[in-house]
Write a protein that holds these residues in place. Structure first.
Motif, PDB file in Angstrom:
ATOM      1  N   GLY A 160      28.486  40.166  31.585  1.00 52.85           N
ATOM      2  CA  GLY A 160      28.830  40.029  30.321  1.00 52.85           C
ATOM      3  C   GLY A 160      28.755  40.655  29.552  1.00 52.85           C
ATOM      4  N   THR A 161      29.071  40.523  28.014  1.00 52.43           N
ATOM      5  CA  THR A 161      28.634  41.309  26.570  1.00 52.43           C
ATOM      6  C   THR A 161      27.310  40.556  25.736  1.00 52.43           C
ATOM      7  N   ILE A 162      26.085  41.610  25.563  1.00 53.41           N
ATOM      8  CA  ILE A 162      24.857  41.328  24.794  1.00 53.41           C
ATOM      9  C   ILE A 162      25.828  42.108  23.339  1.00 53.41           C
ATOM     10  N   ALA A 163      25.842  41.721  22.468  1.00 57.14           N
ATOM     11  CA  ALA A 163      25.994  42.737  21.138  1.00 57.14           C
ATOM     12  C   ALA A 163      27.077  43.716  21.303  1.00 57.14           C
ATOM     13  N   GLY A 164      28.242  43.978  22.048  1.00 55.16           N
ATOM     14  CA  GLY A 164      28.962  44.353  22.331  1.00 55.16           C
ATOM     15  C   GLY A 164      29.317  44.837  23.501  1.00 55.16           C
ATOM     16  N   GLN A 165      28.146  45.494  24.165  1.00 57.00           N
ATOM     17  CA  GLN A 165      27.463  46.135  25.405  1.00 57.00           C
ATOM     18  C   GLN A 165      28.295  45.082  26.449  1.00 57.00           C
ATOM     19  N   VAL A 166      28.559  45.938  26.790  1.00 55.41           N
ATOM     20  CA  VAL A 166      28.982  45.316  28.573  1.00 55.41           C
ATOM     21  C   VAL A 166      27.993  45.448  29.450  1.00 55.41           C
ATOM     22  N   VAL A 167      27.244  43.878  30.058  1.00 61.36           N
ATOM     23  CA  VAL A 167      26.329  44.271  30.690  1.00 61.36           C
ATOM     24  C   VAL A 167      27.539  43.680  32.941  1.00 61.36           C
ATOM     25  N   ASN A 168      27.246  44.221  33.551  1.00 60.57           N
ATOM     26  CA  ASN A 168      26.855  44.416  34.269  1.00 60.57           C
ATOM     27  C   ASN A 168      25.819  44.402  35.603  1.00 60.57           C
ATOM     28  N   LYS A 169      24.503  44.005  35.688  1.00 59.39           N
ATOM     29  CA  LYS A 169      23.748  44.277  36.564  1.00 59.39           C
ATOM     30  C   LYS A 169      22.890  43.362  37.027  1.00 59.39           C
ATOM     31  N   LYS A 170      22.024  44.415  37.867  1.00 57.38           N
ATOM     32  CA  LYS A 170      20.835  43.529  38.321  1.00 57.38           C
ATOM     33  C   LYS A 170      20.015  43.961  38.156  1.00 57.38           C
ATOM     34  N   TYR A 171      18.839  43.306  38.269  1.00 59.30           N
ATOM     35  CA  TYR A 171      17.884  42.714  37.862  1.00 59.30           C
ATOM     36  C   TYR A 171      16.443  42.585  38.833  1.00 59.30           C
ATOM     37  N   CYS A 172      15.440  42.883  38.547  1.00 58.84           N
ATOM     38  CA  CYS A 172      13.808  42.412  39.528  1.00 58.84           C
ATOM     39  C   CYS A 172      13.306  41.607  38.811  1.00 58.84           C
ATOM     40  N   SER A 173      13.541  41.121  37.890  1.00 63.32           N
ATOM     41  CA  SER A 173      13.249  39.893  36.323  1.00 63.32           C
ATOM     42  C   SER A 173      13.699  40.026  35.582  1.00 63.32           C
ATOM     43  N   ILE A 174      13.228  39.064  34.580  1.00 60.41           N
ATOM     44  CA  ILE A 174      13.929  38.715  33.236  1.00 60.41           C
ATOM     45  C   ILE A 174      12.698  39.195  32.482  1.00 60.41           C
ATOM     46  N   THR A 175      11.363  38.819  32.571  1.00 59.18           N
ATOM     47  CA  THR A 175      10.633  39.449  31.125  1.00 59.18           C
ATOM     48  C   THR A 175      10.323  40.969  31.573  1.00 59.18           C
ATOM     49  N   GLY A 176      10.445  41.339  32.733  1.00 60.13           N
ATOM     50  CA  GLY A 176       9.907  43.086  32.680  1.00 60.13           C
ATOM     51  C   GLY A 176      11.538  43.294  32.768  1.00 60.13           C
ATOM     52  N   ASP A 177      11.999  44.071  33.689  1.00 61.99           N
ATOM     53  CA  ASP A 177      13.202  44.856  33.605  1.00 61.99           C
ATOM     54  C   ASP A 177      14.174  44.629  32.664  1.00 61.99           C
ATOM     55  N   PHE A 178      14.634  43.382  32.127  1.00 58.52           N
ATOM     56  CA  PHE A 178      15.682  42.826  31.272  1.00 58.52           C
ATOM     57  C   PHE A 178      15.326  43.059  30.419  1.00 58.52           C
ATOM     58  N   LEU A 179      14.249  42.890  29.636  1.00 59.73           N
ATOM     59  CA  LEU A 179      13.190  42.879  28.257  1.00 59.73           C
ATOM     60  C   LEU A 179      13.330  44.345  28.146  1.00 59.73           C
ATOM     61  N   TRP A 207      22.338  28.903  26.492  1.00 61.34           N
ATOM     62  CA  TRP A 207      24.137  29.752  26.523  1.00 61.34           C
ATOM     63  C   TRP A 207      24.539  29.829  27.533  1.00 61.34           C
ATOM     64  N   HIS A 208      25.877  29.645  27.907  1.00 55.59           N
ATOM     65  CA  HIS A 208      26.508  30.208  28.902  1.00 55.59           C
ATOM     66  C   HIS A 208      27.940  30.946  28.698  1.00 55.59           C
ATOM     67  N   ASN A 209      27.688  32.316  28.997  1.00 50.66           N
ATOM     68  CA  ASN A 209      29.235  33.014  28.101  1.00 50.66           C
ATOM     69  C   ASN A 209      29.502  32.729  26.732  1.00 50.66           C
ATOM     70  N   GLY A 210      28.809  32.469  26.126  1.00 50.34           N
ATOM     71  CA  GLY A 210      28.994  32.208  24.690  1.00 50.34           C
ATOM     72  C   GLY A 210      29.301  31.187  24.398  1.00 50.34           C
ATOM     73  N   VAL A 211      28.605  29.938  24.907  1.00 48.19           N
ATOM     74  CA  VAL A 211      28.982  28.729  25.031  1.00 48.19           C
ATOM     75  C   VAL A 211      27.701  27.764  25.068  1.00 48.19           C
ATOM     76  N   LYS A 212      27.659  26.896  23.698  1.00 44.54           N
ATOM     77  CA  LYS A 212      25.734  26.223  23.899  1.00 44.54           C
ATOM     78  C   LYS A 212      26.661  25.208  25.230  1.00 44.54           C
ATOM     79  N   LEU A 213      25.374  25.028  25.774  1.00 45.92           N
ATOM     80  CA  LEU A 213      25.133  23.999  26.608  1.00 45.92           C
ATOM     81  C   LEU A 213      24.839  22.465  25.980  1.00 45.92           C
ATOM     82  N   SER A 214      24.092  22.267  25.587  1.00 44.51           N
ATOM     83  CA  SER A 214      23.356  21.661  24.719  1.00 44.51           C
ATOM     84  C   SER A 214      22.437  21.614  23.362  1.00 44.51           C
TER      85      SER A 214
END
Length: 101
Positions: free
Chosen positions: A19-38, A62-69
């Protein structure tokens, strides 16, 4: 063969982020959310000032710019435009050549 001291401590990818985060395209694999992604997207890297609790909450609500709940929030327009991301759980082995980088 010994690993470099700067090598990733990761043998399996667990998340594929697209997807995109703040206008930057992301298509990447990460080992962890709290370590690598952050490490890449946290703090001042985006206008949302992402931290661990915020990323986990956004991933859940949130999923693809839409709030689920949840109830409407004043920050919803910011996240709707800056957080158009999908997290997909994967189990993929990291290649040996990528470990030594």
């Amino acid at each position: 063969m010994t690993r470099s001291k700067d090598a990733k401590n990761c043998t399996n990818y667990h998340w594929h982020v697209t997807g995109t985060i703040a206008g930057q395209v992301v298509n990447k694999k990460y080992c962890s959310i709290t370590g690598d992604f952050l490490g890449e997207w946290g703090g001042d890297a985006t206008p949302m000032n992402l931290n661990k609790s915020k990323v986990l909450r956004l991933k859940k609500k949130w999923h693809n710019g839409v709030k689920l709940s949840g109830y409407p929030d004043p920050s919803d327009p910011i996240f709707a435009t800056n957080w158009v991301v999908s997290f997909r759980r994967i189990q993929e082995r990291v290649q040996r050549s990528q470990l030594e980088k």
